[in-house]
Design an enzyme around this catalytic site. Structure first.
Site, PDB file in Angstrom:
ATOM      1  N   THR A  95       0.829  -1.213   0.000  1.00  3.83           N
ATOM      2  CA  THR A  95       0.000   0.000   0.000  1.00  3.83           C
ATOM      3  C   THR A  95       0.863   1.263   0.000  1.00  3.83           C
ATOM      4  N   GLN A 149     -30.369 -11.315  25.706  1.00  6.15           N
ATOM      5  CA  GLN A 149     -30.152 -12.588  24.991  1.00  6.15           C
ATOM      6  C   GLN A 149     -30.126 -12.346  23.473  1.00  6.15           C
ATOM      7  N   ARG A 192     -29.271  -9.723  22.019  1.00  3.66           N
ATOM      8  CA  ARG A 192     -28.052  -9.007  21.663  1.00  3.66           C
ATOM      9  C   ARG A 192     -26.843  -9.947  21.608  1.00  3.66           C
ATOM     10  N   SER A 243     -15.070  -9.740   3.783  1.00  3.40           N
ATOM     11  CA  SER A 243     -15.872  -8.532   3.993  1.00  3.40           C
ATOM     12  C   SER A 243     -17.011  -8.789   4.978  1.00  3.40           C
ATOM     13  N   HIS A 274     -17.082  -7.392   9.036  1.00  2.00           N
ATOM     14  CA  HIS A 274     -18.165  -6.473   9.371  1.00  2.00           C
ATOM     15  C   HIS A 274     -19.057  -7.083  10.454  1.00  2.00           C
ATOM     16  N   GLU A 317      -6.319  -5.760   3.789  1.00  2.00           N
ATOM     17  CA  GLU A 317      -6.516  -6.868   2.819  1.00  2.00           C
ATOM     18  C   GLU A 317      -7.664  -6.567   1.863  1.00  2.00           C
TER      19      GLU A 317
HETATM   20  C1  LIG Z   1       7.389 -16.523  16.543  1.00  2.00           C
HETATM   21  C2  LIG Z   1       6.141 -16.178  15.814  1.00  2.00           C
HETATM   22  C3  LIG Z   1       5.531 -17.299  14.921  1.00  2.00           C
HETATM   23  C4  LIG Z   1       4.170 -16.931  14.382  1.00  2.00           C
HETATM   24  C5  LIG Z   1       3.625 -17.996  13.494  1.00  2.00           C
HETATM   25  C6  LIG Z   1       2.173 -17.805  13.318  1.00  2.00           C
HETATM   26  C7  LIG Z   1       1.833 -17.510  11.913  1.00  2.00           C
HETATM   27  C8  LIG Z   1       0.614 -16.597  11.786  1.00  2.00           C
HETATM   28  C9  LIG Z   1       0.432 -16.238  10.378  1.00  2.00           C
HETATM   29  C10 LIG Z   1      -0.625 -15.786   9.698  1.00  2.00           C
HETATM   30  C11 LIG Z   1      -1.971 -15.545  10.101  1.00  2.00           C
HETATM   31  C12 LIG Z   1      -2.702 -14.820   9.012  1.00  2.00           C
HETATM   32  C13 LIG Z   1      -3.130 -13.465   9.446  1.00  2.00           C
HETATM   33  C14 LIG Z   1      -2.066 -12.449   9.149  1.00  2.00           C
HETATM   34  C15 LIG Z   1      -2.461 -11.136   9.668  1.00  2.00           C
HETATM   35  C16 LIG Z   1      -1.847 -10.110   8.838  1.00  2.00           C
HETATM   36  C17 LIG Z   1      -2.442  -8.779   9.102  1.00  2.00           C
HETATM   37  C18 LIG Z   1      -2.754  -8.177   7.809  1.00  2.00           C
HETATM   38  C19 LIG Z   1      -2.176  -6.827   7.669  1.00  2.00           C
HETATM   39  C20 LIG Z   1      -2.624  -6.209   6.427  1.00  2.00           C
HETATM   40  C21 LIG Z   1      -2.017  -6.361   5.269  1.00  2.00           C
HETATM   41  C22 LIG Z   1      -2.491  -5.680   4.038  1.00  2.00           C
HETATM   42  O1  LIG Z   1      -3.464  -4.978   4.019  1.00  2.00           O
HETATM   43  S1  LIG Z   1      -1.574  -5.952   2.629  1.00  2.00           S
HETATM   44  C23 LIG Z   1      -2.314  -5.002   1.369  1.00  2.00           C
HETATM   45  C24 LIG Z   1      -3.618  -5.570   0.919  1.00  2.00           C
HETATM   46  N1  LIG Z   1      -4.122  -4.862  -0.216  1.00  2.00           N
HETATM   47  C25 LIG Z   1      -5.187  -5.211  -0.849  1.00  2.00           C
HETATM   48  O2  LIG Z   1      -5.842  -6.165  -0.472  1.00  2.00           O
HETATM   49  C26 LIG Z   1      -5.516  -4.440  -2.085  1.00  2.00           C
HETATM   50  C27 LIG Z   1      -6.893  -4.713  -2.575  1.00  2.00           C
HETATM   51  N2  LIG Z   1      -6.951  -4.644  -4.005  1.00  2.00           N
HETATM   52  C28 LIG Z   1      -6.907  -5.735  -4.789  1.00  2.00           C
HETATM   53  O3  LIG Z   1      -6.762  -6.859  -4.331  1.00  2.00           O
HETATM   54  C29 LIG Z   1      -7.066  -5.521  -6.261  1.00  2.00           C
HETATM   55  O4  LIG Z   1      -6.608  -4.348  -6.704  1.00  2.00           O
HETATM   56  C30 LIG Z   1      -8.510  -5.708  -6.699  1.00  2.00           C
HETATM   57  C31 LIG Z   1      -8.857  -7.168  -6.493  1.00  2.00           C
HETATM   58  C32 LIG Z   1      -9.496  -4.858  -5.906  1.00  2.00           C
HETATM   59  C33 LIG Z   1      -8.690  -5.334  -8.169  1.00  2.00           C
HETATM   60  O5  LIG Z   1      -7.597  -5.781  -8.898  1.00  2.00           O
HETATM   61  P1  LIG Z   1      -7.443  -5.519 -10.460  1.00  2.00           P
HETATM   62  O6  LIG Z   1      -6.066  -5.876 -10.830  1.00  2.00           O
HETATM   63  O7  LIG Z   1      -7.927  -4.167 -10.812  1.00  2.00           O
HETATM   64  O8  LIG Z   1      -8.359  -6.592 -11.009  1.00  2.00           O
HETATM   65  P2  LIG Z   1      -9.837  -6.599 -11.551  1.00  2.00           P
HETATM   66  O9  LIG Z   1      -9.921  -5.923 -12.875  1.00  2.00           O
HETATM   67  O10 LIG Z   1     -10.821  -6.151 -10.529  1.00  2.00           O
HETATM   68  O11 LIG Z   1      -9.999  -8.152 -11.767  1.00  2.00           O
HETATM   69  C34 LIG Z   1      -9.382  -8.826 -12.859  1.00  2.00           C
HETATM   70  C35 LIG Z   1      -9.574 -10.305 -12.667  1.00  2.00           C
HETATM   71  O12 LIG Z   1      -8.689 -10.753 -11.645  1.00  2.00           O
HETATM   72  C36 LIG Z   1      -9.406 -11.432 -10.642  1.00  2.00           C
HETATM   73  N3  LIG Z   1      -8.688 -11.246  -9.373  1.00  2.00           N
HETATM   74  C37 LIG Z   1      -8.457 -10.093  -8.724  1.00  2.00           C
HETATM   75  N4  LIG Z   1      -7.740 -10.343  -7.604  1.00  2.00           N
HETATM   76  C38 LIG Z   1      -7.513 -11.666  -7.586  1.00  2.00           C
HETATM   77  C39 LIG Z   1      -6.815 -12.528  -6.680  1.00  2.00           C
HETATM   78  N5  LIG Z   1      -6.244 -12.077  -5.549  1.00  2.00           N
HETATM   79  N6  LIG Z   1      -6.766 -13.831  -6.973  1.00  2.00           N
HETATM   80  C40 LIG Z   1      -7.374 -14.320  -8.086  1.00  2.00           C
HETATM   81  N7  LIG Z   1      -8.045 -13.550  -8.983  1.00  2.00           N
HETATM   82  C41 LIG Z   1      -8.122 -12.258  -8.731  1.00  2.00           C
HETATM   83  C42 LIG Z   1     -10.769 -10.818 -10.680  1.00  2.00           C
HETATM   84  O13 LIG Z   1     -11.716 -11.643 -10.092  1.00  2.00           O
HETATM   85  C43 LIG Z   1     -10.954 -10.636 -12.156  1.00  2.00           C
HETATM   86  O14 LIG Z   1     -11.323 -11.863 -12.711  1.00  2.00           O
HETATM   87  P3  LIG Z   1     -12.168 -11.885 -14.056  1.00  2.00           P
HETATM   88  O15 LIG Z   1     -13.480 -11.267 -13.699  1.00  2.00           O
HETATM   89  O16 LIG Z   1     -11.448 -11.088 -15.080  1.00  2.00           O
HETATM   90  O17 LIG Z   1     -12.268 -13.335 -14.355  1.00  2.00           O
HETATM   91  C1  LIG Z   2      -4.263  -1.927  10.448  1.00  6.41           C
HETATM   92  C2  LIG Z   2      -3.809  -1.910   9.030  1.00  6.41           C
HETATM   93  C3  LIG Z   2      -2.753  -2.704   8.641  1.00  6.41           C
HETATM   94  C4  LIG Z   2      -2.295  -2.667   7.321  1.00  6.41           C
HETATM   95  N1  LIG Z   2      -1.219  -3.418   6.967  1.00  6.41           N
HETATM   96  C5  LIG Z   2      -0.747  -3.356   5.711  1.00  6.41           C
HETATM   97  C6  LIG Z   2       0.397  -4.114   5.323  1.00  6.41           C
HETATM   98  O1  LIG Z   2       0.980  -4.844   6.115  1.00  6.41           O
HETATM   99  N2  LIG Z   2       0.860  -3.984   4.062  1.00  6.41           N
HETATM  100  C7  LIG Z   2       0.254  -3.172   3.162  1.00  6.41           C
HETATM  101  O2  LIG Z   2       0.723  -3.106   2.034  1.00  6.41           O
HETATM  102  N3  LIG Z   2      -0.851  -2.467   3.490  1.00  6.41           N
HETATM  103  C8  LIG Z   2      -1.361  -2.530   4.730  1.00  6.41           C
HETATM  104  N4  LIG Z   2      -2.483  -1.812   5.077  1.00  6.41           N
HETATM  105  C9  LIG Z   2      -3.150  -0.982   4.073  1.00  6.41           C
HETATM  106  C10 LIG Z   2      -4.474  -1.577   3.597  1.00  6.41           C
HETATM  107  O3  LIG Z   2      -4.270  -2.731   2.858  1.00  6.41           O
HETATM  108  C11 LIG Z   2      -5.243  -0.535   2.769  1.00  6.41           C
HETATM  109  O4  LIG Z   2      -5.520   0.559   3.610  1.00  6.41           O
HETATM  110  C12 LIG Z   2      -6.518  -1.134   2.239  1.00  6.41           C
HETATM  111  O5  LIG Z   2      -6.237  -2.081   1.221  1.00  6.41           O
HETATM  112  C13 LIG Z   2      -7.502  -0.083   1.710  1.00  6.41           C
HETATM  113  O6  LIG Z   2      -6.937   0.695   0.731  1.00  6.41           O
HETATM  114  P1  LIG Z   2      -6.934   2.296   0.781  1.00  6.41           P
HETATM  115  O7  LIG Z   2      -6.358   2.692   2.081  1.00  6.41           O
HETATM  116  O8  LIG Z   2      -6.291   2.710  -0.463  1.00  6.41           O
HETATM  117  O9  LIG Z   2      -8.454   2.720   0.783  1.00  6.41           O
HETATM  118  P2  LIG Z   2      -9.217   3.488  -0.354  1.00  6.41           P
HETATM  119  O10 LIG Z   2      -9.260   2.622  -1.576  1.00  6.41           O
HETATM  120  O11 LIG Z   2      -8.714   4.855  -0.539  1.00  6.41           O
HETATM  121  O12 LIG Z   2     -10.671   3.506   0.275  1.00  6.41           O
HETATM  122  C14 LIG Z   2     -11.363   4.698   0.676  1.00  6.41           C
HETATM  123  C15 LIG Z   2     -12.849   4.554   0.301  1.00  6.41           C
HETATM  124  O13 LIG Z   2     -12.960   4.505  -1.119  1.00  6.41           O
HETATM  125  C16 LIG Z   2     -13.774   3.420  -1.494  1.00  6.41           C
HETATM  126  N5  LIG Z   2     -13.337   2.869  -2.780  1.00  6.41           N
HETATM  127  C17 LIG Z   2     -12.080   2.753  -3.266  1.00  6.41           C
HETATM  128  N6  LIG Z   2     -12.083   2.136  -4.454  1.00  6.41           N
HETATM  129  C18 LIG Z   2     -13.351   1.846  -4.738  1.00  6.41           C
HETATM  130  C19 LIG Z   2     -13.998   1.160  -5.809  1.00  6.41           C
HETATM  131  N7  LIG Z   2     -13.325   0.654  -6.836  1.00  6.41           N
HETATM  132  N8  LIG Z   2     -15.339   1.015  -5.747  1.00  6.41           N
HETATM  133  C20 LIG Z   2     -16.042   1.489  -4.708  1.00  6.41           C
HETATM  134  N9  LIG Z   2     -15.477   2.141  -3.663  1.00  6.41           N
HETATM  135  C21 LIG Z   2     -14.154   2.309  -3.664  1.00  6.41           C
HETATM  136  C22 LIG Z   2     -13.592   2.400  -0.385  1.00  6.41           C
HETATM  137  O14 LIG Z   2     -14.700   1.500  -0.331  1.00  6.41           O
HETATM  138  C23 LIG Z   2     -13.502   3.293   0.839  1.00  6.41           C
HETATM  139  O15 LIG Z   2     -14.814   3.587   1.283  1.00  6.41           O
HETATM  140  C24 LIG Z   2      -2.944  -1.831   6.388  1.00  6.41           C
HETATM  141  C25 LIG Z   2      -4.027  -1.035   6.783  1.00  6.41           C
HETATM  142  C26 LIG Z   2      -4.459  -1.065   8.085  1.00  6.41           C
HETATM  143  C27 LIG Z   2      -5.614  -0.194   8.485  1.00  6.41           C
END
Ligand SMILES: CCCCCCCC/C=C\CCCCCCCCC/C=C/C(=O)SCCNC(=O)CCNC(=O)[C@H](O)C(C)(C)COP(=O)(O)OP(=O)(O)OC[C@H]1O[C@@H](n2cnc3c(N)ncnc32)[C@H](O)[C@@H]1OP(=O)(O)O
Ligand SMILES: Cc1cc2nc3c(=O)[nH]c(=O)nc-3n(C[C@H](O)[C@H](O)[C@H](O)COP(=O)(O)OP(=O)(O)OC[C@H]3O[C@@H](n4cnc5c(N)ncnc54)[C@H](O)[C@@H]3O)c2cc1C
Length: 671
Positions: A150, A339, A341, A390, A394, A432
């Site tokens: 991100t 209950q 709730r 999602s 929620h 995510e």
């Molecule tokens: C000693 C210690 C030991 C410890 C050991 C213990 C281990 C514990 C480990 C783990 C536990 C797990 C929990 C871990 C906790 C971690 C905390 C998390 C912290 C947060 C991290 C983050 O947030 S990382 C950043 C995340 N960011 C996002 O999620 C971004 C979201 N955006 C997207 O994913 C994409 O941009 C989006 C999907 C919205 C759109 O992508 P785009 O390229 O524009 O594609 P689109 O045109 O919409 O679709 C095209 C096509 O592709 C398909 N598709 C899209 N995504 C996927 C996918 N991921 N996989 C497969 N296919 C995908 C989509 O459906 C479309 O398909 P078609 O319609 O064309 O067929």
């Molecule tokens: C606690 C925490 C931990 C995180 N850890 C990591 C990490 O380890 N690594 C990492 O890379 N990132 C991490 N992130 C970032 C996180 O993955 C992003 O914040 C998340 O994917 C949302 O993206 P954004 O911030 O760009 O939100 P935005 O996309 O800017 O969202 C803002 C608003 O716009 C709307 N919106 C955006 N696009 C659309 C669309 N196409 N259609 C309709 N509505 C839309 C959303 O629904 C939302 O209401 C973390 C975030 C948090 C809060």
């Protein structure tokens, strides 16, 4: 029947509750964690950690500054790493998760993203040449990594990330650069202060051509001094709603060169002379997100379980008000509103954990397939995990808030553990993939399923029910009290609603298209309806998972789980009644029937409520809640907790001495 939590000296109301249990709590716990052995192992870990001074907290974190909390957490993390095998099998994912929860807690720790995303990204996406070098060192914790995707300006829309990785054929290196302020990586967990490496998502450029987002391994800090390397600016993004002990970070890279092999090239490749080979499935590079979305379900089920335990036990201990005149004050758990709730939250926590079990099996099957060159399970799993991520985050957030409010004033205190729990959990709605965006991924898939169903084409696992013939009228309330058929009637009604909503959303989309809008613009005009269909579809999937687990559970716990499933299905159907009524599939009379059945379920579950939450088997350390403690001795513990507030170190605070006392003195002298 035994509730195994009963101990002498416990609050008598809680003991009374445990004595009305109709099942063996250990059997349910074992079912929830996979086996009796797993249950016993969890308990051994809890026991050892509770007795170990390395993990004692003389002052609760509620009363410490963020820096002190991070220090305490880092110290415990080091102890877990160095002494982990004294407590559990460190190669067992669930034992490790439990150990971390017990030893460290839920607010973040230095290795959270190293294990949660950095290692999974390397293992799932990097090629042998890179993994041979980095994975043993990462597993040995010689290096610590983050997952930096991100940016300040873009998180959701990965296609427009700004960080660049430009291939330099001459040196066979990638040049990684942050071209603008908004291109700074922003948010990645453990990036700010803990990690010395990161998997960084960049736009790949070859010969001036933009190819799209790909992942690269980048060293950020010197392995000896931990100072940022030249050209790297890295730090903590500051205080946030929760996750106080995680250093979510920022990162800017000034033309940093990394060798070609540092691109994660298991799926997409760049040859030494700059020829790009795409992956066998376009989105395999997004695999780490699918992994986390799938595994998040377990954590969020447990978060909701924590809140349900706290609210249920506290409601059994708390006496306030009377239901009838002339009788003692009642346990607040006797109020129907209380209950209504709390009990659905208990049921939903079970439903989420059971659904996770199904998803985990599907995830493992998909990974096996990919290893054999097949990606056909990926689209279905991506679609359903996007919806589940999602809906579950929620649902769990709303549920935790309900549980918190159900604890009255004390729920607002950090002593309850619920404000912090909510803060941590609710982040899952955003990370995510923001929920509204991920639901659209599910909806896209539903639109394809509608088309396939209409053409009589085969349908994949999560949408198979689109191919069923609807009976036209619901059987709810017409099954003569046969519980199994009642359940099936409710599932059928929910499936009917999900299918209808999907078809209608598809028609609305098409209609806008026929009206001259582009497909994309038309999509934006119907996304509320699309997401509604996606949510209902996801809730159907969860209901089916729960139903499957209950009907295949051991006979000893099936009756109580069947009661819980009844409550779950009645609650879901009443909650979604408008969808069932809209096209006349159900009548108003049937909805009234569902409500009356729901109220009966609340009464049926009442004697087992405490035992159902006891069966989650979360220890007092994990609960981290004065209100939810197993022994129910809440009031004394609440007072002892408040005594630890730093405001109580002195009877007269310096701020009072400095400002308030002189002010009062001045006011008195004016008279
Ligand atoms: C000693 C210690 C030991 C410890 C050991 C213990 C281990 C514990 C480990 C783990 C536990 C797990 C929990 C871990 C906790 C971690 C905390 C998390 C912290 C947060 C991290 C983050 O947030 S990382 C950043 C995340 N960011 C996002 O999620 C971004 C979201 N955006 C997207 O994913 C994409 O941009 C989006 C999907 C919205 C759109 O992508 P785009 O390229 O524009 O594609 P689109 O045109 O919409 O679709 C095209 C096509 O592709 C398909 N598709 C899209 N995504 C996927 C996918 N991921 N996989 C497969 N296919 C995908 C989509 O459906 C479309 O398909 P078609 O319609 O064309 O067929
Ligand atoms: C606690 C925490 C931990 C995180 N850890 C990591 C990490 O380890 N690594 C990492 O890379 N990132 C991490 N992130 C970032 C996180 O993955 C992003 O914040 C998340 O994917 C949302 O993206 P954004 O911030 O760009 O939100 P935005 O996309 O800017 O969202 C803002 C608003 O716009 C709307 N919106 C955006 N696009 C659309 C669309 N196409 N259609 C309709 N509505 C839309 C959303 O629904 C939302 O209401 C973390 C975030 C948090 C809060």
């Amino acid at each position: 029947m035994p509730n195994r939590c009963i101990k002498e000296g416990d609050n008598p109301d809680l003991t009374k509750e445990r004595k009305t249990c109709t099942f063996d709590t250990d059997e349910l716990t074992a079912n929830l964690y996979g086996s009796r052995n797993n249950m016993e192992r969890r308990r051994e870990i809890t026991k050892k950690i509770s007795a170990d001074p390395d993990f004692a907290d003389p002052i609760p974190h509620d009363f410490l500054s963020r820096e002190k909390c991070i220090e305490a957490t880092a110290k415990k993390t080091k102890a877990v790493v160095q002494r982990g095998s004294e407590f559990c099998d460190v190669t067992n994912y669930y034992e490790m998760l439990h150990l971390i929860n017990e030893a460290i807690g839920i607010g973040g720790y230095p290795l959270a993203l190293h294990y949660g995303m950095f290692l999974p990204a390397l293992e799932g996406q990097a090629e042998k040449e890179l993994t041979d070098d980095i994975i043993p060192r990462a597993k040995n914790l010689e290096v610590i990594g983050a997952y930096a995707q991100t940016e300040m300006g873009h998180g959701t829309n990965l296609r427009e990330l700004e960080t660049t990785a430009t291939y330099d054929k001459a040196t066979q290196e990638f040049i990684i650069n942050t071209p603008t302020r908004s291109a700074m990586k922003w948010w990645p967990g453990n990036l700010g202060k803990m990690s010395n490496y990161a998997v960084v998502t960049c736009q790949l450029f070859i010969d001036g051509r933009k190819i799209g987002p790909h992942n690269f391994l980048v060293q950020l800090r010197c392995e000896k001094t931990h100072e940022p390397l030249p050209g790297i600016i890295v730090g903590d993004i500051g205080p946030k709603m929760a996750f106080d002990t995680n250093d979510n970070g920022f990162l800017a890279l000034d033309n940093i060169r990394v060798p070609r092999k540092n691109m994660l090239m298991k799926h997409a490749k760049v040859s030494p002379d700059g020829v790009y080979t795409p992956p066998m499935h376009a989105k395999l590079n997004y695999g780490t997100m699918v992994y986390v979305r799938a595994h998040m379900l377990y954590a969020h089920g447990q978060f909701l379980a924590t809140a349900a335990i706290v609210a249920t036990r506290y409601s059994a201990v708390r006496r306030q008000g009377r239901i009838e005149h002339g009788v003692p004050e009642v346990q607040i758990l006797d109020y129907q509103t209380q209950q209504h709730r709390i009990f659905p939250q208990i049921a939903r926590a079970y439903a989420i954990i059971f659904t996770y079990m199904d998803i985990k099996d599907q995830y493992d099957a998909m990974i096996k397939g990919i290893a054999e060159g097949q990606t056909d399970l990926l689209p279905d799993l991506h679609a359903i995990t996007s919806g589940l991520k999602s809906v579950v985050t929620h649902m769990a957030g709303l549920g935790i808030e309900q549980c918190r409010m159900a604890c009255g004033g004390h729920g607002y205190s950090d002593a309850s553990g619920l404000p912090k729990l909510y803060g941590v959990q609710i982040g899952g709605c955003t990370y995510e993939g923001e929920n509204m965006v991920m639901l659209q991924q599910t909806a896209r898939y539903l639109m394809k399923a509608v088309a396939s169903a209409l053409q009589g084409k085969p349908l994949s696992h999560s949408v198979a029910y689109f191919g069923k013939k609807s009976s036209g009228k619901s059987r709810i309330g017409k099954e003569g009290g046969d519980i199994a058929r009642e359940h099936e009637a409710m599932l059928e009604a929910l499936e009917h609603a999900a299918c209808r909503l999907s078809v209608e959303a598809s028609q609305m989309w098409e209609k806008r298209g026929r009206g001259g809008e582009t497909k994309e613009r038309a999509w934006n005009g119907v996304t509320v309806e699309m997401n509604r269909a996606a949510r209902v579809h996801t809730r159907v999937f969860m209901a089916r998972s729960f139903h499957r687990r209950v009907t295949s559970s051991p006979p000893s716990i099936r009756p109580v789980l069947t009661d819980l499933l009844s409550l779950y299905l009645h609650y879901e159907c009443v909650d979604m009644a408008h969808h069932l009524l809209e096209d006349g599939f159900c009548s108003g009379e049937q909805i009234r029937y569902l409500k009356s059945r729901l109220y009966e379920d609340l009464t049926t579950l009442r004697p087992n409520a405490v035992s159902l939450v006891d069966s989650f088997d979360q220890s007092d350390r994990e609960l981290n809640s004065v209100l939810g403690r197993r022994d129910g001795n809440v009031y004394e513990a609440l007072y002892q907790w408040a005594r630890k507030s730093e405001l109580n170190y002195t009877d007269v605070l310096p701020a009072v001495q400095k400002y308030v006392m002189p002010m009062m003195e001045e006011n008195r002298s004016k008279l």
